[in-house]
Design a protein around this motif. Structure first.
Motif, mmCIF file in Angstrom:
data_model
loop_
_atom_site.group_PDB
_atom_site.id
_atom_site.type_symbol
_atom_site.label_atom_id
_atom_site.label_comp_id
_atom_site.label_asym_id
_atom_site.label_seq_id
_atom_site.Cartn_x
_atom_site.Cartn_y
_atom_site.Cartn_z
ATOM 1 N N TRP A 33 -6.896 -14.914 8.850
ATOM 2 C CA TRP A 33 -7.747 -16.133 8.415
ATOM 3 C C TRP A 33 -8.115 -16.218 7.956
ATOM 4 O O TRP A 33 -8.535 -16.760 6.223
ATOM 5 N N SER A 34 -9.948 -15.577 7.997
ATOM 6 C CA SER A 34 -10.757 -16.368 7.544
ATOM 7 C C SER A 34 -11.528 -15.580 5.957
ATOM 8 O O SER A 34 -12.320 -16.348 5.653
ATOM 9 N N GLN A 35 -10.060 -14.749 6.039
ATOM 10 C CA GLN A 35 -10.670 -14.702 4.568
ATOM 11 C C GLN A 35 -10.530 -15.215 2.942
ATOM 12 O O GLN A 35 -10.800 -15.138 2.298
ATOM 13 N N LEU A 36 -9.300 -16.485 3.924
ATOM 14 C CA LEU A 36 -9.032 -17.780 2.422
ATOM 15 C C LEU A 36 -10.542 -18.695 2.755
ATOM 16 O O LEU A 36 -10.071 -18.612 1.362
ATOM 17 N N TRP A 37 -11.915 -18.333 2.915
ATOM 18 C CA TRP A 37 -12.976 -19.074 3.083
ATOM 19 C C TRP A 37 -13.913 -18.009 2.041
ATOM 20 O O TRP A 37 -14.563 -18.321 1.315
ATOM 21 N N ASN A 38 -13.459 -16.808 1.618
ATOM 22 C CA ASN A 38 -14.543 -16.063 1.438
ATOM 23 C C ASN A 38 -14.100 -16.784 -0.365
ATOM 24 O O ASN A 38 -13.536 -17.328 -1.262
ATOM 25 N N GLN A 39 -15.604 -16.950 -1.051
ATOM 26 C CA GLN A 39 -15.817 -17.617 -2.538
ATOM 27 C C GLN A 39 -15.447 -16.794 -3.025
ATOM 28 O O GLN A 39 -15.436 -17.662 -4.141
ATOM 29 N N LYS A 40 -14.705 -15.415 -3.133
ATOM 30 C CA LYS A 40 -14.227 -15.015 -4.956
ATOM 31 C C LYS A 40 -12.337 -15.607 -4.481
ATOM 32 O O LYS A 40 -12.183 -15.219 -5.832
ATOM 33 N N TYR A 41 -11.800 -16.805 -3.437
ATOM 34 C CA TYR A 41 -10.734 -16.736 -4.028
ATOM 35 C C TYR A 41 -11.026 -18.658 -4.508
ATOM 36 O O TYR A 41 -10.155 -19.179 -4.308
ATOM 37 N N ARG A 42 -12.140 -18.791 -4.781
ATOM 38 C CA ARG A 42 -12.273 -20.337 -5.071
ATOM 39 C C ARG A 42 -11.275 -20.603 -6.353
ATOM 40 O O ARG A 42 -10.694 -20.104 -7.279
ATOM 41 N N GLN A 76 -14.021 -32.199 19.559
ATOM 42 C CA GLN A 76 -15.690 -31.335 18.897
ATOM 43 C C GLN A 76 -14.636 -29.925 18.291
ATOM 44 O O GLN A 76 -15.119 -30.186 17.829
ATOM 45 N N GLU A 77 -13.573 -29.817 18.854
ATOM 46 C CA GLU A 77 -12.922 -28.616 18.091
ATOM 47 C C GLU A 77 -12.400 -29.280 16.923
ATOM 48 O O GLU A 77 -12.556 -28.449 16.208
ATOM 49 N N LEU A 78 -11.690 -30.308 17.629
ATOM 50 C CA LEU A 78 -11.341 -30.766 15.748
ATOM 51 C C LEU A 78 -11.796 -31.148 14.946
ATOM 52 O O LEU A 78 -11.471 -30.554 13.779
ATOM 53 N N GLN A 79 -12.942 -31.617 15.609
ATOM 54 C CA GLN A 79 -13.663 -32.399 14.229
ATOM 55 C C GLN A 79 -14.222 -30.722 13.909
ATOM 56 O O GLN A 79 -14.490 -30.898 12.696
ATOM 57 N N ALA A 80 -14.419 -30.202 14.487
ATOM 58 C CA ALA A 80 -15.422 -28.724 13.781
ATOM 59 C C ALA A 80 -14.129 -27.739 13.515
ATOM 60 O O ALA A 80 -14.279 -27.851 12.222
ATOM 61 N N ALA A 81 -12.524 -28.082 13.818
ATOM 62 C CA ALA A 81 -11.715 -27.881 12.214
ATOM 63 C C ALA A 81 -11.524 -28.552 11.572
ATOM 64 O O ALA A 81 -11.062 -27.561 10.600
ATOM 65 N N LYS A 82 -11.818 -29.740 10.957
ATOM 66 C CA LYS A 82 -11.591 -30.118 10.395
ATOM 67 C C LYS A 82 -13.022 -30.014 9.008
ATOM 68 O O LYS A 82 -12.954 -29.891 7.952
ATOM 69 N N ASN A 83 -14.060 -29.868 9.440
ATOM 70 C CA ASN A 83 -15.507 -29.037 8.770
ATOM 71 C C ASN A 83 -14.827 -28.361 8.220
ATOM 72 O O ASN A 83 -15.177 -28.105 7.202
ATOM 73 N N GLN A 84 -14.801 -27.261 8.618
ATOM 74 C CA GLN A 84 -13.761 -25.951 8.392
ATOM 75 C C GLN A 84 -13.396 -25.638 7.454
ATOM 76 O O GLN A 84 -13.224 -24.606 6.911
ATOM 77 N N LEU A 85 -12.168 -26.970 7.673
ATOM 78 C CA LEU A 85 -11.599 -26.654 6.252
ATOM 79 C C LEU A 85 -12.113 -27.682 4.863
ATOM 80 O O LEU A 85 -11.767 -26.905 4.031
ATOM 81 N N ILE A 86 -13.171 -28.906 5.026
ATOM 82 C CA ILE A 86 -13.854 -28.823 4.292
ATOM 83 C C ILE A 86 -14.276 -27.751 3.426
ATOM 84 O O ILE A 86 -14.742 -28.222 2.597
ATOM 85 N N LYS A 87 -15.145 -26.969 4.304
ATOM 86 C CA LYS A 87 -15.659 -25.804 3.780
ATOM 87 C C LYS A 87 -14.855 -24.587 2.733
ATOM 88 O O LYS A 87 -15.095 -24.222 1.843
ATOM 89 N N LEU A 88 -13.500 -24.455 3.333
ATOM 90 C CA LEU A 88 -12.103 -24.365 2.241
ATOM 91 C C LEU A 88 -11.819 -24.904 1.022
ATOM 92 O O LEU A 88 -11.204 -24.241 0.249
ATOM 93 N N SER A 89 -12.249 -26.031 1.103
ATOM 94 C CA SER A 89 -12.182 -27.162 0.146
ATOM 95 C C SER A 89 -11.737 -26.319 -1.232
ATOM 96 O O SER A 89 -11.086 -26.447 -2.291
ATOM 97 N N PRO A 90 -13.288 -25.631 -1.720
ATOM 98 C CA PRO A 90 -13.664 -25.305 -3.149
ATOM 99 C C PRO A 90 -12.712 -24.244 -3.389
ATOM 100 O O PRO A 90 -11.832 -23.762 -4.849
ATOM 101 N N GLY A 125 -4.378 -25.966 12.748
ATOM 102 C CA GLY A 125 -3.858 -25.253 13.093
ATOM 103 C C GLY A 125 -4.467 -23.774 13.053
ATOM 104 O O GLY A 125 -5.201 -23.197 14.068
ATOM 105 N N MET A 126 -4.501 -23.927 11.912
ATOM 106 C CA MET A 126 -4.850 -22.520 10.587
ATOM 107 C C MET A 126 -6.688 -22.053 11.307
ATOM 108 O O MET A 126 -7.113 -21.585 11.615
ATOM 109 N N ALA A 127 -6.857 -23.755 11.043
ATOM 110 C CA ALA A 127 -8.733 -23.418 11.361
ATOM 111 C C ALA A 127 -9.097 -23.671 12.633
ATOM 112 O O ALA A 127 -10.200 -22.807 12.646
ATOM 113 N N LEU A 128 -8.520 -24.161 13.193
ATOM 114 C CA LEU A 128 -9.042 -23.970 14.680
ATOM 115 C C LEU A 128 -8.976 -21.943 14.921
ATOM 116 O O LEU A 128 -8.980 -22.034 15.684
ATOM 117 N N ILE A 129 -7.429 -21.754 15.058
ATOM 118 C CA ILE A 129 -6.765 -19.874 15.403
ATOM 119 C C ILE A 129 -8.704 -19.753 14.125
ATOM 120 O O ILE A 129 -9.243 -18.573 15.186
#
Length: 356
Positions: A158-167, A197-211, A181-185
């Motif tokens: 899953w973490s590979q999806l956050w790679n900036q080369k996939y903008r 706190q875990e749910l908030q962190a998952a949302k923040n992780q998704l916001i990082k995925l936005s680009p 669920g994807m962000a939580l895992i």
């Protein structure tokens, strides 16, 4: 189908109407007759040839009505205006319906095909001992990639999806529980966490995925991926199978660190009236040859081990849809959360969507 977001088109409705008789349940004489079965199912989620076969074998007429979400089905059953005999909720919805006293327990003395189901697909947390449900189909959440843009075998986590080369290259299925669920895992947490706190962190992780997110879409994701509109997508296994049948460059991966394993299930709602027909149908669908035919038609994975052995070897050996035990052991089933927590998941997901 969890989450399956199948939109019934007018043409399909006409076809179903021709195949099944009326798509709307007969609310007068049809419901009061003894030789009918009222099936409330997801759209295009059973081989029409099996309906015809069942009717010929048993003399029971099957009335089919369709829904496009677990929540819509729940509301209709709860209202109690129509006498559905069988419906097909997903895992967490079985738990919710059970909690709301909307289900009747199975009379296992009347079931003849229980031994055909694999132990891995029975006695799940949402229905211990399968008191209320029989598994119908199962599947996973995963990553679809196009080998014209992505090196085959290179996507594993899953973490590979956050790679900036996939903008601006990723499509997401529009599903709060799945994308949260994807962000939580990806952060090492449970897909059923109630920790704010875990749910908030998952949302923040998704916001990082936005680009990297090109679009958040529903059923049309299948068409976009089949047409090569994006290199990557997050979607369910059965949707992936449909895309892949239309584009040979597409592949499906269940990340090694885990994912969701979902189940759709046959249950008897409290509105049921035609019990002889119900058990005839459950036993008919449990027969290996019928379950195998249905699995080939639908494209999802069958929990019926006897049916699995009848499938073409190419399907049996396809680890995209029948993963190895080592992968299965890392999969998590959604649990029925409190209304407050469901709303929290939905609100945080909406914040991510608005940010995107």
């Amino acid at each position: 189908m969890k989450r399956l977001l199948i939109v019934m088109t007018g043409i399909l409705l006409i076809c179903l109407g021709l195949a099944y008789g009326s798509n709307e349940l007969q609310k007068s004489s049809g419901d009061t007759g003894n030789k009918v079965l009222n099936l409330y199912n997801w759209g295009d989620y059973i081989d029409p040839a099996l309906i015809t076969k069942f009717q010929k074998e048993t003399g029971y007429h099957v009335n089919v009505e369709t829904f496009d979400s677990n929540e819509a089905m729940y509301t209709k059953v709860q209202q109690g205006g129509t006498n559905y005999d069988i419906t097909v909720p997903s895992d967490y919805m079985v738990g919710k319906m059970k909690q709301s006293h909307l289900l009747l327990p199975l009379d296992k003395s009347k079931l003849t095909g229980l031994n055909n189901y694999g132990a891995a697909y029975l006695n799940k947390s949402f229905d211990p001992d399968n008191k209320y449900s029989l598994p119908y189909f199962w599947g996973t959440l995963g990553i679809i990639y196009n080998d014209q843009y992505i090196k085959p075998g290179s996507i594993k986590h899953w973490s590979q999806l956050w790679n900036q080369k996939y903008r601006n290259q990723i499509m997401l299925i529009d599903s709060a529980r799945d994308i949260m669920g994807m962000a939580l895992i990806s952060q090492g947490h449970s897909v059923n966490t109630t920790n704010s706190q875990e749910l908030q962190a998952a949302k923040n992780q998704l916001i990082k995925l936005s680009p990297n997110v090109k679009a958040i879409v529903a059923d049309e994701i299948k068409m976009y991926m089949a047409d090569g509109e994006a290199p990557l997508a997050v979607d369910w296994s059965g949707e992936a199978a449909e895309m892949m049948s239309q584009n040979s460059h597409l592949h499906y991966v269940v990340p090694t660190e885990g994912s969701n394993m979902w189940f759709d299930n046959l249950v008897i709602p409290k509105t049921a009236k035609h019990f002889t027909a119900i058990y005839k149908f459950l036993n008919f669908m449990s027969k290996p040859e019928n379950a195998a035919q249905n699995a080939e038609y639908i494209g999802y994975s069958t929990p019926n081990n006897a049916a699995f052995r009848l499938l073409p070897k190419a399907i049996q050996d396809d680890q995209q849809f029948y993963p190895k035990p080592s992968v299965l052991s890392h999969l998590q089933v959604y649990q029925n959360l409190s209304q407050q927590k469901v709303e929290q998941y939905n609100d945080l997901y909406l914040e991510f969507k608005m940010h995107h």
